[in-house]
Design a protein around this motif. Structure first.
Motif, short mmCIF file in Angstrom:
data_model
loop_
_atom_site.label_atom_id
_atom_site.label_comp_id
_atom_site.label_asym_id
_atom_site.label_seq_id
_atom_site.Cartn_x
_atom_site.Cartn_y
_atom_site.Cartn_z
N LYS A 5 0.96 -1.33 -0.32
CA LYS A 5 0.04 -0.25 -0.41
C LYS A 5 0.81 1.05 0.33
O LYS A 5 0.61 2.06 -0.95
CB LYS A 5 -0.82 0.08 0.71
N SER A 6 1.56 1.22 1.52
CA SER A 6 2.31 2.75 0.98
C SER A 6 3.37 2.56 -0.66
O SER A 6 3.87 4.07 -0.80
CB SER A 6 3.33 2.81 2.06
N ASP A 7 4.18 1.77 -0.82
CA ASP A 7 4.59 1.97 -2.11
C ASP A 7 4.02 2.33 -2.80
O ASP A 7 3.80 2.72 -3.84
CB ASP A 7 5.56 1.04 -2.83
N ALA A 8 2.13 1.97 -3.25
CA ALA A 8 1.57 2.08 -4.27
C ALA A 8 1.47 3.42 -4.10
O ALA A 8 0.50 4.21 -4.67
CB ALA A 8 0.20 0.88 -3.79
N LEU A 9 1.27 3.99 -2.97
CA LEU A 9 0.76 5.74 -2.83
C LEU A 9 1.85 6.69 -3.19
O LEU A 9 1.70 7.56 -4.18
CB LEU A 9 0.15 6.01 -1.15
N ALA A 10 3.30 5.97 -3.40
CA ALA A 10 4.50 6.43 -3.22
C ALA A 10 4.39 6.43 -5.17
O ALA A 10 4.73 7.16 -5.88
CB ALA A 10 5.88 5.81 -3.43
N MET A 39 -4.73 -5.03 -15.63
CA MET A 39 -4.77 -3.35 -15.83
C MET A 39 -3.86 -2.51 -15.40
O MET A 39 -2.28 -3.26 -14.94
CB MET A 39 -4.96 -3.08 -13.90
N SER A 40 -3.39 -1.30 -16.55
CA SER A 40 -2.70 -0.62 -16.23
C SER A 40 -1.96 -0.46 -14.30
O SER A 40 -2.59 -0.70 -13.82
CB SER A 40 -2.43 0.60 -16.37
N ASP A 41 -0.50 -0.17 -14.69
CA ASP A 41 0.41 -0.08 -12.94
C ASP A 41 -0.45 0.74 -12.37
O ASP A 41 -0.40 0.56 -11.23
CB ASP A 41 1.81 0.35 -12.90
N GLU A 42 -1.25 2.04 -12.60
CA GLU A 42 -1.83 3.11 -12.53
C GLU A 42 -3.36 2.21 -11.66
O GLU A 42 -2.99 2.81 -10.44
CB GLU A 42 -2.03 4.22 -13.07
N GLN A 43 -3.67 1.20 -12.40
CA GLN A 43 -5.18 1.52 -12.07
C GLN A 43 -5.04 -0.09 -11.07
O GLN A 43 -5.56 -0.24 -9.94
CB GLN A 43 -5.95 0.56 -13.50
N LEU A 44 -3.26 -1.14 -11.29
CA LEU A 44 -3.37 -1.76 -9.90
C LEU A 44 -2.79 -1.06 -8.84
O LEU A 44 -3.34 -1.58 -7.32
CB LEU A 44 -2.06 -2.85 -10.55
N ALA A 45 -2.22 -0.03 -8.69
CA ALA A 45 -1.82 1.11 -7.72
C ALA A 45 -2.94 1.37 -7.18
O ALA A 45 -3.06 1.54 -6.20
CB ALA A 45 -0.79 1.51 -8.31
N LEU A 46 -4.13 2.09 -7.30
CA LEU A 46 -6.12 2.73 -6.79
C LEU A 46 -6.10 1.27 -6.79
O LEU A 46 -6.96 1.53 -5.82
CB LEU A 46 -6.33 3.09 -8.23
N ILE A 48 -4.67 -1.38 -5.16
CA ILE A 48 -4.72 -1.41 -3.84
C ILE A 48 -4.29 -0.54 -3.09
O ILE A 48 -4.86 -0.80 -1.82
CB ILE A 48 -2.80 -2.09 -4.33
N VAL A 49 -4.56 0.50 -2.52
CA VAL A 49 -5.14 1.52 -2.31
C VAL A 49 -6.50 1.94 -1.58
O VAL A 49 -6.74 1.92 -0.96
CB VAL A 49 -4.70 3.57 -3.07
N THR A 50 -6.89 1.71 -2.70
CA THR A 50 -8.39 1.73 -2.61
C THR A 50 -9.20 0.53 -1.97
O THR A 50 -10.13 0.86 -1.25
CB THR A 50 -9.63 2.23 -3.87
N SER A 51 -8.97 -1.09 -2.08
CA SER A 51 -9.28 -2.05 -1.64
C SER A 51 -8.66 -2.45 -0.04
O SER A 51 -9.18 -3.65 0.34
CB SER A 51 -9.21 -3.02 -2.80
N ILE A 52 -7.39 -2.06 -0.27
CA ILE A 52 -6.72 -3.12 1.95
C ILE A 52 -6.86 -1.78 2.50
O ILE A 52 -6.38 -0.64 2.42
CB ILE A 52 -5.73 -3.67 1.42
#
Length: 52
Positions: A5-10, A39-46, A48-52
């Protein structure tokens, strides 16, 4: 994925410039566990951040 999550936010905050080890591991896991289209990496990051 929870530990990424923190890496996805970064990743999101840096516009994709910062790719932490935990986020990279999550991307690799996602690509190995699910079939295309991915999903794109950006979509995956989003996700991760929103679902966990």
């Amino acid at each position: 994925m929870k530990s990424a999550k923190s890496d996805a936010l970064a990743f999101i905050g840096s516009g994709g410039e910062i790719r932490g080890a935990q986020f990279e591991q999550a991307v690799r896991y996602y690509h190995s566990a699910y079939s295309q289209p991915y999903m794109s990496d950006e979509q995956l990051a989003l996700a991760i951040v929103t679902s966990i």
